[in-house]
Design an enzyme around this catalytic site. Sequence first.
Site, PDB file in Angstrom:
ATOM      1  N   ASP A 199      -7.636  -9.454   4.627  1.00  7.93           N
ATOM      2  CA  ASP A 199      -7.402  -8.264   3.868  1.00  7.93           C
ATOM      3  C   ASP A 199      -8.813  -7.644   3.649  1.00  7.93           C
ATOM      4  O   ASP A 199      -9.838  -7.991   4.014  1.00  7.93           O
ATOM      5  CB  ASP A 199      -6.730  -8.721   2.325  1.00  7.93           C
ATOM      6  CG  ASP A 199      -6.061  -7.698   1.717  1.00  7.93           C
ATOM      7  OD1 ASP A 199      -6.168  -6.395   2.052  1.00  7.93           O
ATOM      8  OD2 ASP A 199      -5.250  -7.975   0.738  1.00  7.93           O
TER       9      ASP A 199
HETATM   10  C1  NOJ Z   1      -5.591  -4.256   0.293  1.00 17.57           C
HETATM   11  C2  NOJ Z   1      -4.343  -4.950  -0.125  1.00 17.57           C
HETATM   12  O1  NOJ Z   1      -4.361  -5.986  -0.570  1.00 17.57           O
HETATM   13  C3  NOJ Z   1      -3.408  -4.723   1.168  1.00 17.57           C
HETATM   14  O2  NOJ Z   1      -2.174  -5.151   0.815  1.00 17.57           O
HETATM   15  C4  NOJ Z   1      -3.709  -3.598   2.167  1.00 17.57           C
HETATM   16  O3  NOJ Z   1      -2.683  -3.807   3.084  1.00 17.57           O
HETATM   17  C5  NOJ Z   1      -4.985  -3.345   2.155  1.00 17.57           C
HETATM   18  N1  NOJ Z   1      -5.663  -3.091   1.088  1.00 17.57           N
HETATM   19  C6  NOJ Z   1      -5.074  -2.223   3.246  1.00 17.57           C
HETATM   20  O4  NOJ Z   1      -4.765  -0.833   2.735  1.00 17.57           O
END
Ligand code: NOJ
Length: 750
Positions: A278
């Site tokens: 993430d």
């Molecule tokens: C953070 C988020 O937790 C995740 O769900 C998301 O896909 C990513 N950012 C990318 O935007």
Amino acid sequence: MIAAALGFSSLCAANGKEAAMDTFIDRLMEKMTLQEKLGQLNLVTGGDIVTGHVMKNELDSLIRKEAIGGVFNVNGPDKIYTLQRTAVENTRLGIPLLVGMDIIHGYETVFPIPLALSCSWNPDAVERMARISAVEASASGINWTYSPMVDICRDSRWGRIAEGNGEDPYLGSVLGPAYVRGYQGKDMSGKDEIMSCVKHFALYGAVEAGKDYSTVDMSHQRMFNEYLMPYKAAVDAGVGSVMSSFNLVDGIPAAANKWLMKDVLRKQWGFDGLLVTDYDVINEMSKLGYARLPEASVKALEATTDMDMVSAGYLNTLEQSLKSGKVTMTMIDNACRKVLEAKYKLGLFSDPYKYCDMAASKKKVFTKEHRQAAREIAAETFVLLKNEGGCLPLQKKGKIALIGPMADAANNMCGMWSMPCRPEKHMSLLEAMRKSVGRQAEVKYAKGSNVYADEKMEAPANGIRPIVRGNDDELLKEAVAVASEADVIVAALGESAEMSGESASRAFPEIPEVQKELLRSLVATGKPVVLLLFTGRPLVLTEENKEVTAILNVWYGGSEAGEAICDVVFGERVPVGKLTTTFPRSIGQIPVYYNHMDTNRPDPDDSVFNRYQSNYIDESNFPLYPFGYGLSYTTFAYGDLKLDKTEMLQDGEMSVTVNVTNTGDREGTEIVQLYIHDRYASLVRPVKELKDFKRITLKPGESLDVTFVITADKLKFYNAALEYVCEPGDFEVMVGPDSNNLHKAEFRLL
Ligand code: NOJ
């Protein structure tokens, strides 16, 4: 194109055949330098949405330096085309980019938020939504979506409960694969097929106190029995990628947790796709007190994490770690191969511009058909929570007062994670209602209140979709005047779109006080009040449930929500949705969920306090609305359960049948739910667990025998050794309209 340049067009034509893919990638990797390989592992945000501290990168120059394998959250097909062209035409090997985005409930045609979608209990609707999302996204340059999110959540304080399928692992395991099928289509090689990414592996929904980016700690048996199933189901369905979570698992950041990633995901579950972190996770491991960037990058690579989202730890530190022997070339090659495989499977080597067909983008996005599908699906996700005296559906006549900050907020209809939505192209509820009633009724509108009285609270609540503020006293006065003239009041209240989703935890998951005051004043007019609840999470509605005549929970219904709400409010469609998340009676009950363990001191009588039993001095044990609950405009009666046998062999099967009758005067769809309880087991089992469900549609007076088949599979659980087993003994089987309203029978597993 790179495939042609390498003389492999015939190999690409055989796309999907593993041997051809392996040969192609072997030959490509032979030509790659270490820096080019590390570049493939680097995933960079386009900066149209930034959810961490990292700001917009100079994408163009990074691509030219071969320092990027993929970009994400770049909004707009022309921007994406330009980036892709730079990668293909201005780098030595011309390797195309992965282009990701958080398309989690639609692209420009926006569908209800995932939590709402789950309340349809309809995998076909979810798959249809994901297919349409893929068609629109693929026509707009995107080849990778960060969806589905299948994190089980039992805590309505956590804003990201809105992004998942609720609290049940079985339902999550049915719906997660439906998303994957919809996005990836046949095998993600088609022109409108994109790669899905199941997230956030693992356990993110269990963050302590519902606070985002907080910690998680749980036993392995709880993980396996209650949280991991939906991720596994997505892997079994062939999901192309997995995103690791922000949280700790056994005290180790998930992305660096070898046991979780290598042993469970890769070895036990056989996942051989792309594993991505993430946002900024590797970098943030130092803030967590785990490791500085170079060491964190080593740990993540050791755990078989292939792609580093935003941290640039792989890009900038792995060369040094290779020199000092902390990682091997094989580890880097393995990660690079996974990135290239994903690109190969998407067909990007054969045609890097396959997702950049500008003409297609105009024709395929926000079409009439897609909008119609979104409208139909939205109507299936609304949950009728209360309907005193059959107040709903309303008739299209007389004067309707539509009041509330959500009533005329087209920019809020789509809910969180709806970057490509175009609010100027769809209607607000007010516009839709006026269109729906035409000249048959008069719709009078007043905003009634701000979202929050406190401007400082409203700012983050509104985020990128602000609702214009007014003076609360004046708004209230105006609303009461409008309401007093009306025959019926429809109050559109609750959370604004950005009050749920990432970084939107709430200590008070309820309707903000200023809106409650408005509602009290509306109720005081003595007119029937229908509450249309806009929310991304379960709210405490104990007071509202007492005071108002009807409550229809419309969640955040997407770009077509206005018309879908009118379809249900005026009775063209009958509510079907059932809750997939428990609505607490008060905040102190949280976490409250249906599939809890029994206690050694079960409370004998909820109406009084029983000392030394498991209960509260000041609150009931029961939630306000249980899991599985939802009313219809018709009613259904359930008969007793009929079992075809009362003893079953482990390799055998048995059936349980219940007769369901539509006892009302409208055709309606009922979601018939099957639960099981293992009475005595080597590990204590939950009081009930959903194991199956069926959607049936019955005409007034019509009856149907609904039969469920029970096999050993429905009785299995992970034991102390984490073996998936069923144990002989006594079981209860329960069927009914919700988790708190069930007919019961018993059987024995031999
Ligand atoms: C953070 C988020 O937790 C995740 O769900 C998301 O896909 C990513 N950012 C990318 O935007």
